[in-house]
Write a protein that holds these residues in place. Sequence first.
Motif, PDB file in Angstrom:
ATOM      1  N   GLN A 169       0.815  -1.221   0.000  1.00  0.00           N
ATOM      2  CA  GLN A 169       0.000   0.000   0.000  1.00  0.00           C
ATOM      3  C   GLN A 169       0.849   1.273   0.000  1.00  0.00           C
ATOM      4  OE1 GLN A 169      -3.526   0.168  -0.291  1.00  0.00           O
ATOM      5  NE2 GLN A 169      -3.026  -1.912  -0.919  1.00  0.00           N
ATOM      6  N   LYS A 180       0.815   7.174   2.990  1.00  0.00           N
ATOM      7  CA  LYS A 180       0.198   5.859   3.222  1.00  0.00           C
ATOM      8  C   LYS A 180      -0.922   5.969   4.255  1.00  0.00           C
ATOM      9  CE  LYS A 180       3.773   4.444   6.455  1.00  0.00           C
ATOM     10  NZ  LYS A 180       4.971   3.728   6.699  1.00  0.00           N
ATOM     11  N   GLU A 181      -0.793   6.928   5.198  1.00  0.00           N
ATOM     12  CA  GLU A 181      -1.845   7.120   6.198  1.00  0.00           C
ATOM     13  C   GLU A 181      -3.123   7.633   5.539  1.00  0.00           C
ATOM     14  OE1 GLU A 181       2.061   7.048   8.051  1.00  0.00           O
ATOM     15  OE2 GLU A 181       1.319   8.409   6.485  1.00  0.00           O
ATOM     16  N   SER A 184      -4.766   4.842   3.685  1.00  0.00           N
ATOM     17  CA  SER A 184      -5.436   3.956   4.643  1.00  0.00           C
ATOM     18  C   SER A 184      -6.799   4.539   5.040  1.00  0.00           C
ATOM     19  CB  SER A 184      -4.549   3.780   5.873  1.00  0.00           C
ATOM     20  OG  SER A 184      -5.123   2.875   6.761  1.00  0.00           O
ATOM     21  N   ARG A 187      -9.206   4.112   2.072  1.00  0.00           N
ATOM     22  CA  ARG A 187      -9.651   2.722   1.982  1.00  0.00           C
ATOM     23  C   ARG A 187     -10.694   2.416   3.038  1.00  0.00           C
ATOM     24  NH1 ARG A 187      -5.572  -1.401   2.175  1.00  0.00           N
ATOM     25  NH2 ARG A 187      -6.723  -2.584   0.642  1.00  0.00           N
TER      26      ARG A 187
END
Length: 194
Positions: A169, A180-181, A184, A187
Amino acid sequence: MNNNPLIEYINRYVRLTQNEINLLLENTTHRKYLKGQYIVQQGDICRFESFVIKGCLKTFYVDNEGQEHVVLFAIENWWTADLGSFLTQKPADYNVQCIENTEVIQFSFEKMEFLYQKIPKLERFFRIIIQKAFVASEKRIVRNFSLPAKERYLEFKNTYPQIEQRVPQYLIASYLGITKEFLSKIRGQIIAEQ
């Protein structure tokens, strides 16, 4: 019918005779790389255009702060290289690294030029695939400027489902130009909406 994935791929665009196929294969190299190995590194000259038979790779740039910026992924039946470096034979702006154990068929710059002379159809073939890559790159630029991060992620997920399943990811986040946070969080929102 030739069961070589490269020949099958080329034959989608131009028809090669058996003699042309033999000449092509005599002037390419089949190579295996391990996960983590580089095909080209930033600052080196890109010596090969690589057709992916098996595996997954990322093309990325490392900025002055050491931050990675993923610009492309490549999986089976895709091409990978630092194309600017390959065509000019000048130092590469990008790294191409294997995310998985990878097998490729490679064309060196010199062999590519030789094959263009001996098999003129290959120039047509490479023009077509480079045009397609250019159009895809332009569309990506427009999406990055015009779509919010969530829509960019959904577009990526729908366009490249096989990549999303194989790539960590944090690399997808880098490709999308987000943390990436934040990916996340996006998602999580998508799952909550389903």
